[in-house]
Write an enzyme that holds these catalytic residues in place. Structure first.
Site, mmCIF file in Angstrom:
data_model
loop_
_atom_site.group_PDB
_atom_site.id
_atom_site.type_symbol
_atom_site.label_atom_id
_atom_site.label_comp_id
_atom_site.label_asym_id
_atom_site.label_seq_id
_atom_site.Cartn_x
_atom_site.Cartn_y
_atom_site.Cartn_z
ATOM 1 N N ALA A 7 4.376 4.324 2.701
ATOM 2 C CA ALA A 7 3.983 3.247 2.106
ATOM 3 C C ALA A 7 4.175 1.841 3.128
ATOM 4 C CB ALA A 7 4.873 2.859 0.922
ATOM 5 N N LYS A 8 3.797 0.811 2.927
ATOM 6 C CA LYS A 8 3.879 -0.440 3.857
ATOM 7 C C LYS A 8 3.810 -1.822 2.941
ATOM 8 C CE LYS A 8 5.120 -0.971 8.055
ATOM 9 N NZ LYS A 8 6.143 -0.040 8.862
ATOM 10 N N GLY A 9 4.607 -2.645 3.260
ATOM 11 C CA GLY A 9 4.453 -4.174 2.752
ATOM 12 C C GLY A 9 3.975 -5.015 3.780
ATOM 13 N N VAL A 67 0.715 -1.229 -0.158
ATOM 14 C CA VAL A 67 -0.145 -0.026 0.045
ATOM 15 C C VAL A 67 0.920 1.414 0.047
ATOM 16 C CG1 VAL A 67 -1.784 1.226 1.383
ATOM 17 C CG2 VAL A 67 -2.062 -1.328 0.952
ATOM 18 N N ASP A 114 10.665 -4.893 9.532
ATOM 19 C CA ASP A 114 9.506 -4.546 10.117
ATOM 20 C C ASP A 114 9.040 -5.779 10.976
ATOM 21 O OD1 ASP A 114 6.144 -4.103 10.745
ATOM 22 O OD2 ASP A 114 7.056 -2.104 10.109
#
Length: 403
Positions: free
Chosen positions: A85-87, A40, A122
């Site tokens: 953003a982030k995965g 995202v 993360d």
């Protein structure tokens, strides 16, 4: 325990999370394991967005959207010239196939990793592992999308690697502890704001992985009394304070403490007991949505410092605010790692730990002081103040320039 002076009038309830739509959502399914992954991108600034990649069983698109939104808040709050953003991958990081799943996810996201998305460690994905995956994909390092834009990519890559791998006290690497150092100084700034001496301040920390463990270490070094820590196996408690360095030495690769080698005098309690510890400051540093309306009634801390992303649900935060308990939001308290990474990329700090620590310490104390002053004097929640900063980022014209 000395109680800090807080607002006598309950602060305004924490606002609902802003629900503006992300710039991009990508959905991926692994054909070999049926693992599901998401990217995202909440905001794209200067053609770049930054945010880590997590892996945990049960990770959802909604969770990744919340985290990407939080990253956008972090970058704006700290005046960084990129978006957020982030995965996320719905898969057990302890599964022996996890590394291969991460490799296939990164390969699928390669167009974004190559040009737009700067990722990092993360939950469930340590930095050394994602860097190994990037090397295997011939992308060098997880900051690749930014490094390739620099005037001298070779020199920038060397600066990044030297910074990440700079040795610091305690046998740690700077890149592994800088985020926790920032969290520790968010706690120290809160104590200063309320006139508490470090030795008179008690702390409970949920999670002793990369972020929570580093925060615990630096709080202990500052003389604060950490009476409770928790990992997946439960809570460890000692009223007189825990020997944090000794406990950190007992951690495995997943941030869990070996109970068979615990020092004498430590009481073992259920995992959730850390949230109800009678302390000045509670640091949720493990999972998202750890503090909910159901368990918020049990919290006895005077302030919560979010080391985990999205640690407190909006409903729980509103309930805590009504009781006079402020929550220092994740996009300020735990943003030290992303801020430092971009200071390093932009050449504003080097591989000297003292330079990095000094800048982050000063920045964090200034921001927390502003948040808590608004709380005590204007009865505005720290999150709302932080959102005002994030809603008014510094102007950006043209692409990001990396020296």
């Amino acid at each position: 325990m000395t109680s800090p002076t807080v607002a006598t009038t309950p602060a305004a309830p924490a606002p609902a999370i802003r629900r503006c739509q992300p710039y991009l959502r990508l959905h991926w399914t692994d054909s070999r394991t049926d693992a599901v992954g998401y990217l995202v991108v909440h905001t794209l600034r200067g053609g770049l967005a930054t945010g880590g990649t997590r892996m945990r069983a049960g990770c959802t698109l909604g969770e990744v959207e919340d985290l990407a939104r939080g990253m956008a808040n972090k970058t704006a709050t700290f005046d960084l010239p990129i978006g957020g953003a982030k995965g996320g991958i719905d898969f057990d990081p302890k599964d022996p196939r996890a590394v291969e799943v991460l490799e296939r996810f990164c390969e699928a996201m390669r167009p974004w990793l190559d040009t737009h998305w700067v990722t990092a460690e993360d939950l469930g994905v340590p930095q050394h592992l994602i860097d190994q995956v990037f090397e295997k994909l011939d992308l060098d390092q997880s900051y690749h999308a930014a490094i390739r834009r620099s005037a001298d990519p070779v020199a920038t890559l060397a600066r990044v690697r030297n910074g990440l791998n700079a040795a610091v006290d305690g046998g740690f690497l700077l890149g592994d502890v800088i985020g926790g150092f920032g969290v520790a100084h968010a706690c120290l700034a809160a104590a200063v704001q309320w006139g508490l001496a470090p030795a008179d301040t008690t702390i409970a920390i949920q999670g002793v992985g990369t972020m929570g463990g580093a925060a615990a270490y630096y709080l202990h070094e500052a003389g604060m009394k950490i009476t409770a820590v928790a990992d997946a196996a439960g809570t460890l408690y000692r009223a007189e304070g825990l020997d944090v360095p000794a406990l950190l030495d007992l951690r495995d690769g997943y941030g869990e403490i070996d109970r068979s080698r615990l020092p004498a005098g430590i009481e073992e309690m259920p995992r959730g007991a850390v949230l109800s510890a009678d302390v000045d400051i509670l640091v949720p540093a493990a999972i998202s949505y750890a503090i909910t309306p159901d368990n918020s009634y049990d919290i006895r801390a005077h302030v919560i410092v979010e080391a985990a992303n999205a640690a407190t649900t909006p409903e729980a935060e509103a309930m805590l605010a009504a009781r006079g308990v402020p929550v220092l939001p994740d996009f300020v308290a735990n943003a030290g790692a992303v801020a430092w990474a971009w200071w390093l990329l932009l050449g504003e700090v080097d591989d000297s730990p003292d330079t990095s620590f000094d800048r982050l310490r000063t920045t964090m104390h200034d921001k927390v002081a502003q948040l808590l002053t608004a709380w005590t004097e204007e009865h505005i929640t720290p999150r709302e103040v932080g959102h005002r900063w994030a809603d008014d980022p510094s102007p950006l014209t043209g692409p990001v320039v990396i020296p």
